[in-house]
Design a protein around this motif. Structure first.
Motif, PDB file in Angstrom:
ATOM      1  N   GLU A 203      12.535  -8.441  45.540  1.00 26.05           N
ATOM      2  CA  GLU A 203      12.776  -8.844  44.150  1.00 26.05           C
ATOM      3  C   GLU A 203      12.673  -7.650  43.214  1.00 26.05           C
ATOM      4  OE1 GLU A 203      11.672 -12.460  46.403  1.00 26.05           O
ATOM      5  OE2 GLU A 203      10.944 -10.403  46.310  1.00 26.05           O
ATOM      6  N   ALA A 204      11.673  -6.781  43.454  1.00 32.09           N
ATOM      7  CA  ALA A 204      11.492  -5.615  42.590  1.00 32.09           C
ATOM      8  C   ALA A 204      12.671  -4.652  42.709  1.00 32.09           C
ATOM      9  CB  ALA A 204      10.187  -4.899  42.958  1.00 32.09           C
TER      10      ALA A 204
ATOM     11  N   GLY B 100      14.869  -3.681  39.502  1.00 35.18           N
ATOM     12  CA  GLY B 100      14.808  -2.290  39.046  1.00 35.18           C
ATOM     13  C   GLY B 100      13.716  -2.141  38.001  1.00 35.18           C
ATOM     14  N   GLU B 101      14.008  -1.469  36.898  1.00 31.38           N
ATOM     15  CA  GLU B 101      13.099  -1.346  35.753  1.00 31.38           C
ATOM     16  C   GLU B 101      11.771  -0.689  36.114  1.00 31.38           C
ATOM     17  OE1 GLU B 101      14.109  -1.949  32.730  1.00 31.38           O
ATOM     18  OE2 GLU B 101      16.038  -2.697  33.465  1.00 31.38           O
ATOM     19  N   GLY B 102      11.729   0.123  37.159  1.00 29.95           N
ATOM     20  CA  GLY B 102      10.546   0.912  37.473  1.00 29.95           C
ATOM     21  C   GLY B 102       9.370   0.147  38.036  1.00 29.95           C
ATOM     22  N   PHE B 103       9.603  -0.958  38.694  1.00 29.46           N
ATOM     23  CA  PHE B 103       8.493  -1.750  39.243  1.00 29.46           C
ATOM     24  C   PHE B 103       7.905  -1.081  40.482  1.00 29.46           C
ATOM     25  CE2 PHE B 103      10.001  -5.311  36.670  1.00 29.46           C
ATOM     26  CZ  PHE B 103       8.797  -5.903  36.325  1.00 29.46           C
ATOM     27  N   VAL B 104       6.598  -1.113  40.563  1.00 29.16           N
ATOM     28  CA  VAL B 104       5.842  -0.642  41.723  1.00 29.16           C
ATOM     29  C   VAL B 104       5.003  -1.812  42.221  1.00 29.16           C
ATOM     30  CG1 VAL B 104       4.138   0.997  42.585  1.00 29.16           C
ATOM     31  CG2 VAL B 104       5.766   1.706  40.824  1.00 29.16           C
ATOM     32  N   CYS B 105       5.027  -2.077  43.532  1.00 25.80           N
ATOM     33  CA  CYS B 105       4.309  -3.218  44.100  1.00 25.80           C
ATOM     34  C   CYS B 105       3.170  -2.743  44.994  1.00 25.80           C
ATOM     35  CB  CYS B 105       5.262  -4.108  44.902  1.00 25.80           C
ATOM     36  SG  CYS B 105       6.658  -4.769  43.963  1.00 25.80           S
ATOM     37  N   GLY B 106       2.134  -3.533  45.057  1.00 22.07           N
ATOM     38  CA  GLY B 106       1.013  -3.202  45.915  1.00 22.07           C
ATOM     39  C   GLY B 106      -0.249  -3.937  45.510  1.00 22.07           C
ATOM     40  N   ARG B 107      -1.366  -3.490  46.065  1.00 24.61           N
ATOM     41  CA  ARG B 107      -2.670  -4.085  45.798  1.00 24.61           C
ATOM     42  C   ARG B 107      -3.582  -3.152  45.015  1.00 24.61           C
ATOM     43  NH1 ARG B 107      -3.643  -8.601  48.948  1.00 24.61           N
ATOM     44  NH2 ARG B 107      -2.041  -9.044  50.518  1.00 24.61           N
ATOM     45  N   GLU B 108      -3.012  -2.050  44.499  1.00 25.08           N
ATOM     46  CA  GLU B 108      -3.840  -1.067  43.803  1.00 25.08           C
ATOM     47  C   GLU B 108      -4.266  -1.538  42.418  1.00 25.08           C
ATOM     48  OE1 GLU B 108      -0.764  -0.437  44.896  1.00 25.08           O
ATOM     49  OE2 GLU B 108      -1.197   0.592  46.797  1.00 25.08           O
TER      50      GLU B 108
ATOM     51  N   LYS C 126      11.186  -5.934  26.827  1.00 27.11           N
ATOM     52  CA  LYS C 126      11.097  -5.599  28.248  1.00 27.11           C
ATOM     53  C   LYS C 126      11.045  -6.860  29.109  1.00 27.11           C
ATOM     54  CE  LYS C 126      10.474  -2.817  31.772  1.00 27.11           C
ATOM     55  NZ  LYS C 126      11.478  -1.859  32.231  1.00 27.11           N
ATOM     56  N   THR C 127      10.282  -7.863  28.672  1.00 28.60           N
ATOM     57  CA  THR C 127      10.198  -9.114  29.424  1.00 28.60           C
ATOM     58  C   THR C 127      11.544  -9.806  29.479  1.00 28.60           C
ATOM     59  OG1 THR C 127       7.916  -9.375  28.645  1.00 28.60           O
ATOM     60  CG2 THR C 127       8.940 -11.285  29.642  1.00 28.60           C
ATOM     61  N   GLU C 128      12.251  -9.790  28.380  1.00 25.06           N
ATOM     62  CA  GLU C 128      13.566 -10.414  28.333  1.00 25.06           C
ATOM     63  C   GLU C 128      14.536  -9.727  29.294  1.00 25.06           C
ATOM     64  OE1 GLU C 128      16.595 -12.088  24.871  1.00 25.06           O
ATOM     65  OE2 GLU C 128      15.018 -10.640  24.378  1.00 25.06           O
ATOM     66  N   THR C 129      14.449  -8.411  29.389  1.00 25.48           N
ATOM     67  CA  THR C 129      15.299  -7.674  30.320  1.00 25.48           C
ATOM     68  C   THR C 129      14.989  -8.038  31.762  1.00 25.48           C
ATOM     69  OG1 THR C 129      15.448  -5.821  28.764  1.00 25.48           O
ATOM     70  CG2 THR C 129      15.978  -5.374  31.071  1.00 25.48           C
ATOM     71  N   VAL C 130      13.703  -8.116  32.087  1.00 25.54           N
ATOM     72  CA  VAL C 130      13.302  -8.453  33.459  1.00 25.54           C
ATOM     73  C   VAL C 130      13.749  -9.869  33.813  1.00 25.54           C
ATOM     74  CG1 VAL C 130      11.329  -8.829  34.988  1.00 25.54           C
ATOM     75  CG2 VAL C 130      11.358  -6.851  33.464  1.00 25.54           C
TER      76      VAL C 130
END
Length: 559
Positions: A372-373, A377-385, A525-529
């Protein structure tokens, strides 16, 4: 709601005297009810169920005792070995299905690839469970047949070895069928002892096959010559149980699948394989319960190889459909539930640091959000950090993006926790003023390891009085939701615990208050996502979920 309940309570007439006694008796004699194919409803009381269950249990025990006394030592051993086959059947079936459920999240792009196509569970979990049940029962069948061959060779020395081996097979087949009766008898005894309403299932699965066997197969002669089980025995014995229980078992499987999709209260806090294992274990249990009679026919019928090939083929095709993406796990009609929240974390704002503003993407559906990320796009980083505490729940795994997240909110929207007074002494009391600014929906978490009691007031009335406070893992959570004219300023009085001085040195928790305020506002930003959200995703918010804009702030213990 409170006014309605007070009015209803004042105007209601409570039962008195004999009427109350009748209600109490009814409470101890609840109704048991179930439907047949959604058309006919069967209703009877627990007292009648007890009489019926006790009667069936006593008759079954009497028949089994008489049979074992007439059969002698060899009958007891044969019964024990046939019960061993049931144990091996359960063990192998549960093991095979649980192993697939555990491995599936590592092989598939999502731990729950069957959400949009529930029929996949037949190939993914039911096929391995059936294969395991057949393997376990066949192993027990071989042990039982070896023992019966020895017994028959000693009793029927005048017969040829080939005939003796055939008779051992036929006798083992009958003992496997009777082992299924023992299984359901034990379940009926347990259900009857604990007065479980669904014990009618065990009753039906015991009485109907037992009646069919007694009518078409049984004989009291200990010197009988074993004969093959009739197919009519199986059809007569299982038609009624399947008719009553099939719909219930299928509906419950669908319910478990639905629960697996919303399994995580705190996203990322539970293992990805856990929901699959629960579903797989349930399917294995149903197969062991319902097919125990059918499997007894398989071992000498020559059907083992076709069944093995069919189950392996079904499992392979289902696995290929999942791994190749031919059958997508989520669709527009059966979408993945996600939350997109613009978070402004002001916890460190009091130390003259800028608030941490970012877009948070998380899901209560198990599995990673990398696919999904990537599409968003939009620079998302996923993880547990980046563990995110939303007060009512926490996000252990999620995605976040700081890109262009500084607009859409202002410092005037940031809620405040201000200490008005702190009277230290034998009884320490602290007054805190809360200003939620533009938010009329907020959640507050209070550290009950430090705070013994508290109350909350707005400008006109007391919202939470002193006394009777509970806590979960050392925190008391308050949720507030008001209308457009709801107050936004509150006074919080904190009564500290006597040993709070010792607790302030603890590393966790080191915060006294945690506040989350929700604002129903879409930032740019939320609207774009949301516009770039994949078609297989949809927003899903519980009553405890934040809105699309959330402010987080806190008050440390050593303020």
């Amino acid at each position: 709601m409170l006014a309605f309940l007070l009015h209803a309570g004042a105007s209601s007439k409570l039962p008195q005297g004999k009427a109350m006694e009748a209600d109490e008796k009814t409470g101890h004699n609840p109704a048991i009810f179930f439907d047949i194919l959604g058309t006919y409803m069967v209703v009877y009381r627990q007292r009648f169920a007890n009489m019926m269950n006790n009667s069936v249990i006593m008759q079954s025990l009497l028949i089994w005792t008489t049979s074992l006394l007439m059969g002698g030592y060899s009958a007891v051993i044969s019964l024990a070995l046939s019960c061993l086959t049931v144990i091996l059947m359960w063990t192998c079936s549960l093991t095979f299905s649980a192993l697939v459920a555990f491995v599936l999240p590592f092989a598939s792009s999502t731990p729950v690839p069957f959400v949009s196509s529930p029929w996949l569970v037949v190939g993914l979990f039911a096929a391995p469970a059936l294969l395991g049940a057949l393997a376990g029962q066949h192993l027990g069948y071989l042990i039982l047949k070896t023992y019966l061959s020895k017994v028959i060779s000693e009793r029927m020395v005048n017969l040829s070895p080939v005939t003796q081996a055939n008779l051992a097979k036929l006798d083992a087949e009958r003992w496997l069928y009777k082992a299924g009766l023992v299984q359901w008898l034990i379940l009926l005894m347990i259900g009857n002892y604990f007065k479980i309403g669904s014990s009618y299932l065990a009753l039906v699965w015991l009485v109907s096959p037992a009646f069919s066997y007694g009518l078409l197969e049984a004989t009291l002669s200990p010197a009988r010559i074993p004969k093959p089980l009739k197919t009519l025995t199986l059809l007569v014995g299982l038609s009624v149980p399947f008719l009553i229980s099939a719909g219930i078992f299928i509906q419950l499987a669908g319910t478990i699948i639905g629960i697996a999709v919303r399994f995580d209260r705190n996203p990322g806090s539970t293992p990805e394989w856990l929901g699959n294992v629960i579903l797989a274990m349930y399917i294995a249990v149903i197969i062991c319960l319902t097919l125990v009679y059918l499997l007894s026919y398989v071992h000498i019928s020559g059907a083992k190889l076709p069944i093995i090939l069919a189950t392996c083929t079904m499992f392979g095709l289902s696995l290929i459909a999942v791994l190749s993406g031919i059958v997508p796990p989520f669709t527009e009609d059966t979408s993945r539930a996600v939350n997109v929240v613009h978070v402004v974390n002001t916890t460190k704002y009091g130390t003259n640091l800028e608030p941490d503003s970012y877009i948070s993407l998380f899901s209560t559906t198990p599995g990673k959000l990398t696919k999904e990320a990537e599409q968003i796009g939009e620079g998302f980083v996923c993880g547990r950090e980046k563990i995110l505490d939303f007060v009512t729940f926490s996000v252990q795994y999620g995605c976040w993006s700081h890109q262009d997240a500084g607009s859409g909110w202002s410092e005037s929207d940031i809620p405040t926790l201000h200490v008005d007074s702190d009277i230290k002494g034998y009884d320490r009391i602290t007054q805190v003023s809360i200003d939620t600014k533009v938010s009329t929906r907020w959640s507050l978490k209070i550290n009950t390891k430090e705070i013994m009691d508290f109350n909350i007031k707005d400008n006109s009335e007391e919202l939470v009085p002193l006394g009777d406070k509970n806590s979960i893992k050392g925190w008391h959570i308050i949720q507030f939701s008001g209308g457009k004219k709801s107050p936004t300023r509150f006074n919080l009085t904190l009564l500290w615990a006597k040993n709070s001085a010792k607790l302030t040195h603890m590393k966790d928790p080191h915060l006294l208050l945690k506040l989350r305020t929700d604002v129903d506002r879409l930032t740019p930003k939320t609207e774009t996502v949301l516009r770039k959200l994949p078609s297989w995703c949809s927003l899903f918010g519980k009553s405890t979920s934040p809105m699309t804009l959330a402010f987080l702030t806190s008050l440390p213990v050593n303020f």
